[in-house]
Design a protein around this motif. Structure first.
Motif, PDB file in Angstrom:
ATOM      1  N   ARG A  46      52.714  51.204  33.861  1.00 13.99           N
ATOM      2  CA  ARG A  46      53.958  51.301  35.232  1.00 13.99           C
ATOM      3  C   ARG A  46      54.605  49.958  34.733  1.00 13.99           C
ATOM      4  O   ARG A  46      55.461  50.037  35.038  1.00 13.99           O
ATOM      5  CB  ARG A  46      52.584  49.654  36.169  1.00 13.99           C
ATOM      6  N   LEU A  51      57.828  48.947  36.683  1.00 13.18           N
ATOM      7  CA  LEU A  51      56.833  49.220  39.194  1.00 13.18           C
ATOM      8  C   LEU A  51      56.146  47.609  38.203  1.00 13.18           C
ATOM      9  O   LEU A  51      55.764  46.459  38.838  1.00 13.18           O
ATOM     10  CB  LEU A  51      55.387  49.771  38.688  1.00 13.18           C
ATOM     11  N   VAL A  52      55.662  47.195  36.541  1.00 15.35           N
ATOM     12  CA  VAL A  52      55.257  45.836  36.875  1.00 15.35           C
ATOM     13  C   VAL A  52      56.085  45.508  35.516  1.00 15.35           C
ATOM     14  O   VAL A  52      56.086  45.772  34.372  1.00 15.35           O
ATOM     15  CB  VAL A  52      54.073  45.917  36.207  1.00 15.35           C
ATOM     16  N   ARG A  70      66.072  47.324  38.675  1.00 13.52           N
ATOM     17  CA  ARG A  70      65.870  48.407  39.806  1.00 13.52           C
ATOM     18  C   ARG A  70      66.537  49.905  39.854  1.00 13.52           C
ATOM     19  O   ARG A  70      66.057  50.902  39.704  1.00 13.52           O
ATOM     20  CB  ARG A  70      64.533  48.354  40.456  1.00 13.52           C
ATOM     21  N   ARG A  71      67.603  49.326  39.783  1.00  8.85           N
ATOM     22  CA  ARG A  71      68.859  50.388  40.415  1.00  8.85           C
ATOM     23  C   ARG A  71      69.176  50.973  38.723  1.00  8.85           C
ATOM     24  O   ARG A  71      69.226  52.414  38.817  1.00  8.85           O
ATOM     25  CB  ARG A  71      69.832  49.613  40.331  1.00  8.85           C
ATOM     26  N   LEU A  74      66.063  53.700  38.870  1.00  9.71           N
ATOM     27  CA  LEU A  74      66.460  55.108  39.030  1.00  9.71           C
ATOM     28  C   LEU A  74      66.612  56.048  38.658  1.00  9.71           C
ATOM     29  O   LEU A  74      66.311  56.874  38.966  1.00  9.71           O
ATOM     30  CB  LEU A  74      66.673  54.398  40.531  1.00  9.71           C
ATOM     31  N   ILE A  79      57.929  58.418  37.603  1.00  6.81           N
ATOM     32  CA  ILE A  79      56.521  58.513  37.129  1.00  6.81           C
ATOM     33  C   ILE A  79      55.508  58.882  38.465  1.00  6.81           C
ATOM     34  O   ILE A  79      56.337  59.371  39.426  1.00  6.81           O
ATOM     35  CB  ILE A  79      55.939  56.497  37.573  1.00  6.81           C
ATOM     36  N   PHE A  81      52.066  59.524  39.532  1.00  7.70           N
ATOM     37  CA  PHE A  81      50.021  58.761  39.892  1.00  7.70           C
ATOM     38  C   PHE A  81      49.628  60.034  39.983  1.00  7.70           C
ATOM     39  O   PHE A  81      49.639  61.169  40.070  1.00  7.70           O
ATOM     40  CB  PHE A  81      50.477  58.156  41.302  1.00  7.70           C
ATOM     41  N   HIS A  86      48.645  58.743  46.973  1.00  3.96           N
ATOM     42  CA  HIS A  86      49.106  58.310  46.433  1.00  3.96           C
ATOM     43  C   HIS A  86      50.348  57.711  46.556  1.00  3.96           C
ATOM     44  O   HIS A  86      51.798  57.106  46.480  1.00  3.96           O
ATOM     45  CB  HIS A  86      48.903  57.328  45.960  1.00  3.96           C
ATOM     46  N   GLN A  87      51.710  58.704  46.299  1.00  6.55           N
ATOM     47  CA  GLN A  87      52.775  58.755  46.149  1.00  6.55           C
ATOM     48  C   GLN A  87      53.805  59.569  46.923  1.00  6.55           C
ATOM     49  O   GLN A  87      55.150  59.298  47.306  1.00  6.55           O
ATOM     50  CB  GLN A  87      53.051  59.673  44.362  1.00  6.55           C
ATOM     51  N   GLN A 103      67.889  57.469  47.850  1.00  9.46           N
ATOM     52  CA  GLN A 103      68.312  56.455  47.154  1.00  9.46           C
ATOM     53  C   GLN A 103      68.987  56.684  45.839  1.00  9.46           C
ATOM     54  O   GLN A 103      69.522  55.054  45.529  1.00  9.46           O
ATOM     55  CB  GLN A 103      66.915  56.543  46.276  1.00  9.46           C
TER      56      GLN A 103
END
Lengths: 239, 207
Positions: A46, A51-52, A70-71, A74, A79, A81, A86-87, A103
């Motif tokens: 992550r 993400l973390v 974050r851009r 992308l 990632i 999972f 969950h994805q 996105q």
């Protein structure tokens, strides 16, 4: 500055240190991260994907901070999972793949065309209108892979992507993986899934305890796992 | 709704979603403009003819979707029959049947993506006022995606309960089911973030 650069990464979750002082620069096309349950593998995945945000140290890909930008993330890192349920965010296969592309700023129609092209590349053009819910576990995992690849990331992080899959499905997915141009960082506890990889990191208790070519790291890892397998450390409670 | 779109490709699939939804609204309003049973019966026959134009298999599938309406229609007809307003009952039942069959026809011939595109367009004045509308359309897609998963979670919990209890689980699985749903929500939020989350400067209009 190319590749994944981890400098002195530290992460604390709920007061417990999960990662401590992890440093590595990953430039090889195929990197495996091994370790036991709770060794911090998933947290490291992550962190690499942004993400973390690490509490200490710096994580960058090609010089950019994935958690802050974050851009850039992308366009750079995808990632996958452990649990595809969950994805997958969308009810149909085509929407699931096209989402990441809109996105990234593509117009809906162009994103849909690119999503169809990705399905065709994997010979799965007929999946487009299928309900994601109705797919098998292996099909869902392949859909996640296609959705991530459609975004053309430089790095694909995979967190135990093959757990719970039968052997033929796993072999088929691994074959798909062989054809991927992006750098792959795969988290697993199963050394058998890392055949042909270029470099292995071994995490234990949140620290990097080995880092090198598979021939050097994996035999030691397997021997250690077998030795620990003889003990009863299920008795210990975390915290 | 996902399972409702017909796999049989008909002429109606090729009509733009916006046009179909507009026609649906107009025709539904028209159904409320008359109280004459004969006119409404003709309208219902016309809707059936519409289904037939797409083939008998399509008509059968449509009838299956509408089967759950029968108890309601029966109840309405019975109630009005008992209160001595049989004609009013027939009018309401026919109107309901025609309107819902028409709506179902649009659902069966329109992809979700196109439906959401129309909604996005309808909501565009709100966007001009500065309200984020992308979240609305995303939410609709996510409800459709996760409803079957929630049902499955519930069934799994019920099985797990029955494996260790002679009695039926009933309400006692509600709390663990809610906890599971919250946990799933966390995971999905992360998946959404991994692909950019709800970025506001992303084009979400039509082409």
């Amino acid at each position: 500055m190319t590749g994944v650069e981890l400098r002195d990464i530290g992460v604390t979750l709920a007061g417990r240190p999960v990662l401590q002082g992890v440093s590595a620069r990953l430039e090889e096309p195929r990197v495996g991260i091994v370790g036991r349950n709770g060794s911090g593998k998933t947290t490291l995945a992550r962190v690499i994907a942004g993400l973390v945000a690490p509490d200490a140290g710096q994580a960058r890909i090609d010089g950019a901070d994935m958690a802050a930008d974050r851009r850039a993330a992308l366009a750079t890192v995808g990632i996958i999972f452990q649990n595809p349920d969950h994805q997958i965010i969308f009810p149909t296969v085509l929407e699931e793949i096209a989402f990441g592309l809109t996105q990234q700023g593509q117009r809906p129609r162009a994103a849909e065309a690119a999503a169809r092209a990705m399905l065709d590349r994997f010979g799965k053009g007929h999946w487009a209108p299928a309900a994601t819910h109705s797919l098998s576990q292996g099909q869902k995992q392949l859909l996640c892979l296609m959705a991530v690849l459609a975004m053309r990331p430089r790095v694909v992080v995979m967190d135990e992507p093959f757990s719970g899959l039968d052997i033929p499905t796993r072999l088929q997915l691994m074959r798909y993986l062989d054809g991927i141009a992006a750098q792959v960082v795969m988290i697993t506890h199963d050394p058998g899934q890392l055949r042909g990889f270029d470099r292995i990191l071994w995490l234990e208790g949140g620290r990097l305890i080995a880092d090198g070519p598979p021939d050097a790291v994996l035999p030691r890892f397997e021997a250690q796992m077998r030795e620990w397998g003889g003990l009863d450390d299920l008795a210990h409670l975390a915290g | 709704m996902i399972s409702l779109i017909s796999p049989v490709e008909t002429w109606a699939h090729r009509i733009p979603a916006g046009a179909k939804l507009l026609a649906l609204s107009a025709l539904t309003v028209a159904l409320f403009l008359t109280d004459r049973p004969a006119v409404l019966a003709a309208a219902t026959l016309a809707v059936i003819a519409l289904y037939l134009s797409a083939g008998t298999a399509f008509l059968r599938q449509g009838a299956r979707h509408l089967r759950m309406l029968w108890p309601f229609l029966l109840l309405i007809a019975l109630w009005h029959g008992l209160t001595g307003q049989a004609q009013a009952g027939i009018v309401i039942a026919l109107r309901l049947l025609a309107a819902l069959a028409l709506a179902n026809f649009v659902t069966m011939t329109t992809r979700l993506t196109d439906m959401i595109a129309v909604l996005t367009w309808v909501l565009s004045p709100l966007r001009r006022l500065g309200l984020p509308t992308r979240a609305v359309t995303l939410a609709i897609a996510m409800v459709l995606r996760f409803t079957p998963m929630l049902v499955e979670n519930g069934q799994r919990l019920a099985l797990s309960w029955r494996a260790r209890s002679p009695r039926r689980p009933g309400w006692r699985i509600v709390v663990p089911m809610a906890a599971l749903a919250l946990d799933d929500a966390d995971h999905v939020a992360e998946a959404l973030r991994a692909r950019g989350g709800i970025l506001n400067d992303i084009p979400d209009g039509r082409n």
